[in-house]
Design a protein around this motif. Sequence first.
Motif, PDB file in Angstrom:
ATOM      1  N   GLU A   1      36.247  72.189  58.089  1.00  0.00           N
ATOM      2  CA  GLU A   1      37.681  72.230  58.415  1.00  0.00           C
ATOM      3  C   GLU A   1      38.108  73.615  58.914  1.00  0.00           C
ATOM      4  N   ASN A   2      37.263  74.626  58.686  1.00  0.00           N
ATOM      5  CA  ASN A   2      37.578  75.978  59.164  1.00  0.00           C
ATOM      6  C   ASN A   2      37.180  76.205  60.616  1.00  0.00           C
ATOM      7  N   TYR A   3      36.552  75.204  61.232  1.00  0.00           N
ATOM      8  CA  TYR A   3      36.083  75.340  62.620  1.00  0.00           C
ATOM      9  C   TYR A   3      36.771  74.287  63.486  1.00  0.00           C
ATOM     10  N   ASP A   4      37.664  74.732  64.343  1.00  0.00           N
ATOM     11  CA  ASP A   4      38.495  73.812  65.126  1.00  0.00           C
ATOM     12  C   ASP A   4      37.700  72.967  66.114  1.00  0.00           C
ATOM     13  N   HIS A   5      36.605  73.519  66.629  1.00  0.00           N
ATOM     14  CA  HIS A   5      35.851  72.839  67.684  1.00  0.00           C
ATOM     15  C   HIS A   5      34.493  72.346  67.179  1.00  0.00           C
TER      16      HIS A   5
ATOM     17  N   ARG B   1      26.164  68.139  51.249  1.00  0.00           N
ATOM     18  CA  ARG B   1      25.847  69.539  50.924  1.00  0.00           C
ATOM     19  C   ARG B   1      26.337  70.486  52.026  1.00  0.00           C
ATOM     20  N   LEU B   2      26.159  70.083  53.276  1.00  0.00           N
ATOM     21  CA  LEU B   2      26.615  70.926  54.376  1.00  0.00           C
ATOM     22  C   LEU B   2      28.132  71.060  54.382  1.00  0.00           C
ATOM     23  N   ARG B   3      28.826  69.990  54.093  1.00  0.00           N
ATOM     24  CA  ARG B   3      30.295  70.076  54.032  1.00  0.00           C
ATOM     25  C   ARG B   3      30.733  71.093  52.991  1.00  0.00           C
ATOM     26  N   GLU B   4      30.036  71.116  51.867  1.00  0.00           N
ATOM     27  CA  GLU B   4      30.368  72.085  50.812  1.00  0.00           C
ATOM     28  C   GLU B   4      30.029  73.513  51.243  1.00  0.00           C
ATOM     29  N   ASP B   5      28.935  73.663  51.984  1.00  0.00           N
ATOM     30  CA  ASP B   5      28.456  75.004  52.334  1.00  0.00           C
ATOM     31  C   ASP B   5      29.223  75.637  53.492  1.00  0.00           C
ATOM     32  N   ILE B   6      29.543  74.842  54.524  1.00  0.00           N
ATOM     33  CA  ILE B   6      30.106  75.455  55.739  1.00  0.00           C
ATOM     34  C   ILE B   6      31.605  75.227  55.899  1.00  0.00           C
ATOM     35  N   HIS B   7      32.196  74.306  55.132  1.00  0.00           N
ATOM     36  CA  HIS B   7      33.633  74.003  55.243  1.00  0.00           C
ATOM     37  C   HIS B   7      34.029  73.746  56.698  1.00  0.00           C
TER      38      HIS B   7
ATOM     39  N   LEU C   1      27.875  80.845  67.019  1.00  0.00           N
ATOM     40  CA  LEU C   1      27.960  79.823  68.060  1.00  0.00           C
ATOM     41  C   LEU C   1      29.393  79.362  68.283  1.00  0.00           C
ATOM     42  N   HIS C   2      30.128  79.166  67.210  1.00  0.00           N
ATOM     43  CA  HIS C   2      31.487  78.639  67.313  1.00  0.00           C
ATOM     44  C   HIS C   2      32.521  79.718  67.596  1.00  0.00           C
ATOM     45  N   ASP C   3      32.485  80.794  66.813  1.00  0.00           N
ATOM     46  CA  ASP C   3      33.538  81.811  66.911  1.00  0.00           C
ATOM     47  C   ASP C   3      33.276  82.823  68.025  1.00  0.00           C
ATOM     48  N   GLU C   4      32.072  83.369  68.056  1.00  0.00           N
ATOM     49  CA  GLU C   4      31.774  84.407  69.047  1.00  0.00           C
ATOM     50  C   GLU C   4      31.516  83.822  70.435  1.00  0.00           C
TER      51      GLU C   4
END
Length: 386
Positions: A258-262, A250-256, A231-234
């Motif tokens: 900060e790696n997704y600008d938008h 838990r989600l912050r730990e799993d998806i990080h 959804l974000h990158d592609e």
Amino acid sequence: MHKNANHISSRSGSAAGNSSRILIAAGGTGGHVYPAIAIADALDRECEDAQILFVGTKNHMEWEAVPRAGHDITSIWISGFHRRLTVKNLLFPVKLATSLVQSLRIISSFKPDVVISCGGYAAGPVGWVAARKGIPLVIQEQNSFPGVTNRLLGKHASLIFTAFRDAGGFFPQDKIILAGNPTRKSLTSVDTDQAYEAFGLTPDIPTLLILGGSGGARSINEAMAKHLPTLHDEMQLQIIWQCGERYYDRLREDIHPENYDHLLLTDFLHDMPEAYAVADLVISRAGALSCSELALTGKPSILVPSPNVAGDHQTKNAKSMVSEGAAELIADDQLEETLAGLVGRLITDRQQLKKMQKAALKLARPEASETIATGILELIQKKKHP
């Protein structure tokens, strides 16, 4: 009592003997609390000298949401009864007895002209005591399948405002007024450019808004976590994701994130009007309030009914939106498999989104709050001047 200082000071000289005193009981989730706040706001607009007090619980969202909206709230000690045997159930009789005594004290002290039940744990004891004391009781039922509290209180009510025709089968027919669900006026009075700026987003990129209800939704969060790179990158979407407090860490730990600008990941959205304003497509549970807000704001949606609600009422809510062309429906157990594909098909089809927007707006009942407020004030006048 939990108070809003500005609200109190503005009302300091208005406690006249002929003012309308209104007690509103609601709590637990946004589906009960926000319609109650919308009714209170409408009562304030219709009756300048109205004295309004909410009753809720200290450990649910109403304890913060109601004062934030400018109203006073007091509490009783009550919680739900679990269907399975738990230690918490052992306390339920004690809590119920305590809440009835507390409700009696609140009603005896505040002396309301009318009591309004918008459902939730707190509404049961307050509504029951009001009925026993002969105080007019008004019910506002948000769902097509009424909750237990409002169903039990229905036979005692003077007026019952419903949002769906299907709910009428659970209440005395001569007391029902089909009014729709009251929604916040602020949802449609937003400057879109300022909303984009507030979220740090741009109108040039499609925005996906994910709402799992005030408590979050595990299946929606799991599906989003799985499909986030797509959804974000592609697809290069901007994403506002309300995940619920219990899932946030838990989600912050799993998806990080900060790696997704938008991506904006948040436990709870306080600025819902702005969130709706920037959204091109919304993924949401199909609670009655959510459906009403989607209709009022004209937002195309993908609805994911919760399988854990009484009478499967969220599926009924969603199907009514789908049948009018305002939404698409995904079953909870199919979400992980089909989410990204459906989002991709809809959010890139501007013509389809416009059709869904028009269909949603046709379902809106923007006058619901005023209809309910007028009915309540007329009931008070009949009591005072029979």
